[in-house]
Design an enzyme around this catalytic site. Structure first.
Site, mmCIF file in Angstrom:
data_model
loop_
_atom_site.group_PDB
_atom_site.id
_atom_site.type_symbol
_atom_site.label_atom_id
_atom_site.label_comp_id
_atom_site.label_asym_id
_atom_site.label_seq_id
_atom_site.Cartn_x
_atom_site.Cartn_y
_atom_site.Cartn_z
ATOM 1 C CB ILE A 176 49.682 22.984 33.857
ATOM 2 C CG1 ILE A 176 50.999 22.669 34.579
ATOM 3 C CG2 ILE A 176 49.875 23.079 32.349
ATOM 4 C CD1 ILE A 176 51.585 21.319 34.240
ATOM 5 N N PRO A 183 30.181 46.510 37.736
ATOM 6 C CG PRO A 183 29.089 45.743 35.837
ATOM 7 C CD PRO A 183 30.400 45.685 36.544
ATOM 8 C CE1 TYR A 239 36.473 32.676 38.639
ATOM 9 C CE2 TYR A 239 36.219 33.893 40.685
ATOM 10 C CZ TYR A 239 36.856 32.927 39.945
ATOM 11 O OH TYR A 239 37.862 32.186 40.507
ATOM 12 C CD GLU A 295 34.779 37.786 43.854
ATOM 13 O OE1 GLU A 295 33.596 38.154 43.666
ATOM 14 O OE2 GLU A 295 35.667 38.543 44.291
ATOM 15 C CB SER A 304 36.735 31.974 43.978
ATOM 16 O OG SER A 304 36.758 33.372 44.147
ATOM 17 C CD GLU A 320 34.776 45.197 43.762
ATOM 18 O OE1 GLU A 320 35.949 44.891 44.026
ATOM 19 O OE2 GLU A 320 34.457 46.286 43.268
#
Length: 333
Positions: free
Chosen positions: A9, A284, A154, A132, A130, A286
């Site tokens: 939050i 490293p 992630y 990602e 995400s 992406e």
């Protein structure tokens, strides 16, 4: 009055979502980690309102790994809706702390799903996923059917959590949704994120507090939107007639150079005069070509991102300028 419980939050999205829900008449409970400081700047304006704090906004101490306490909190406040925003959310940092990232981002989500599964009164559940999870996609733009190919710790943790939400929805009948969010920024963005680092630098350089800024790759491209608009879509997802997953994105992508250009133009400067590239900030691995197709959200939720990148950068820089000016006018004692 509906009751909502929010993990994370005190973060960017959590603060905007709290304001939105309170404006809609909700009672809002938030889970926060206990720390040595009680400063929570993003919610400070609500803490000091006697008609809000401890009347319609309540905070509870717990860690995502502490399932006993979280279960106790959920039994106490019996939320109608649970918005799961918490987790280690910095992509670059996930390479340095992969175990922590997976523990809180992946396993933290699974633990919440298991608690809900056992509750007699099950809240509607929203997990913030995400872009990602797509990593290096073969198709662009990406939609809800795009295969997951994460290339960061992630992204991998988020892919696990996203698939678990889908599994629990399909296997146990939970009203559980994934908001597959592309990058969304605001003046409340954490200072370790590249967008906020850029806007803070532009403001500081304009006010003669800083001479330059060091960044990593400037060629990375992202689909950047405004966080305050994205939390509205999150709320709409839990008001939908059935649980589903939705991509939330602007549908356009820009490079870091584009964000730099827009930010420094907001203070009438040329970013190329002030930016240095530093290999320490290179990742490293992406994702590439990450741009979202949010047509399903527009069609089914009536939601569409409105704020363009130049406007987003401008409002972030303006907020950072105001912070600097406010700090300079404070009395010395």
């Amino acid at each position: 009055m509906k009751t909502a419980l929010i993990t994370g939050i005190t973060g960017q999205d959590g603060s905007y979502l709290t304001e939105l829900l309170i404006s809609k008449g909700y009672s809002v409970h938030g889970i926060v980690r206990r720390s040595s400081t009680t400063v929570r700047a993003r919610l400070d304006h609500l803490f000091h309102r006697e008609d809000i704090y401890n009347k319609r906004l309540f905070l509870h101490y717990a860690d995502l790994a502490d399932t006993t306490t979280i279960r106790r909190i959920m039994l106490k406040c019996t939320p109608d809706e649970l918005y799961h925003l918490a987790g280690q959310s910095h992509v670059g940092a996930s390479f340095d702390i992969p175990e922590t990232t997976c523990e809180f981002t992946a396993m933290g989500t699974l633990k919440l799903l298991e608690i809900i599964r056992d509750l007699e009164q099950k809240p509607k559940f929203l997990h913030i996923s995400s872009s990602e999870i797509f990593g290096r996609p073969d198709q662009s733009p990406q939609n809800e059917m795009t295969p997951m190919r994460p290339v960061t710790p992630y992204g991998i943790a988020k892919a696990f959590a996203t698939q678990m939400v889908t599994l629990y929805r399909e296997s146990f009948g939970l009203f559980a949704c994934n908001a597959i969010c592309y990058n969304h920024e605001s003046p409340l963005r954490g200072e370790s994120f590249v967008t906020r680092k850029i806007t803070r630098a532009a403001a500081a350089i304009a006010r003669k507090h800083q001479e330059s800024v060091s960044l990593g790759s400037l060629d990375g491209r992202r689909d950047w939107g405004f966080a305050a608009e994205y939390v509205d879509a999150m709320w709409r997802m839990l008001q939908h007639d059935h649980a589903d997953d939705f991509v939330l994105a602007t549908g356009t992508h820009h490079s870091v150079k584009d964000f730099l250009d827009a930010s420094f133009k907001a203070v009438d400067l040329d970013w190329q005069d002030f930016v240095k590239q530093d290999p320490r900030y290179m990742r490293p691995s992406e994702g590439t070509r990450l741009v979202g197709d949010a047509s399903k959200a527009e069609r089914e939720l009536g939601w569409k991102a409105e704020t363009t990148l130049p406007k987003l950068a401008e409002l972030m820089v303006e907020a950072d300028l105001q912070r600097i000016d406010a700090s300079e006018t404070k009395p010395a004692f």
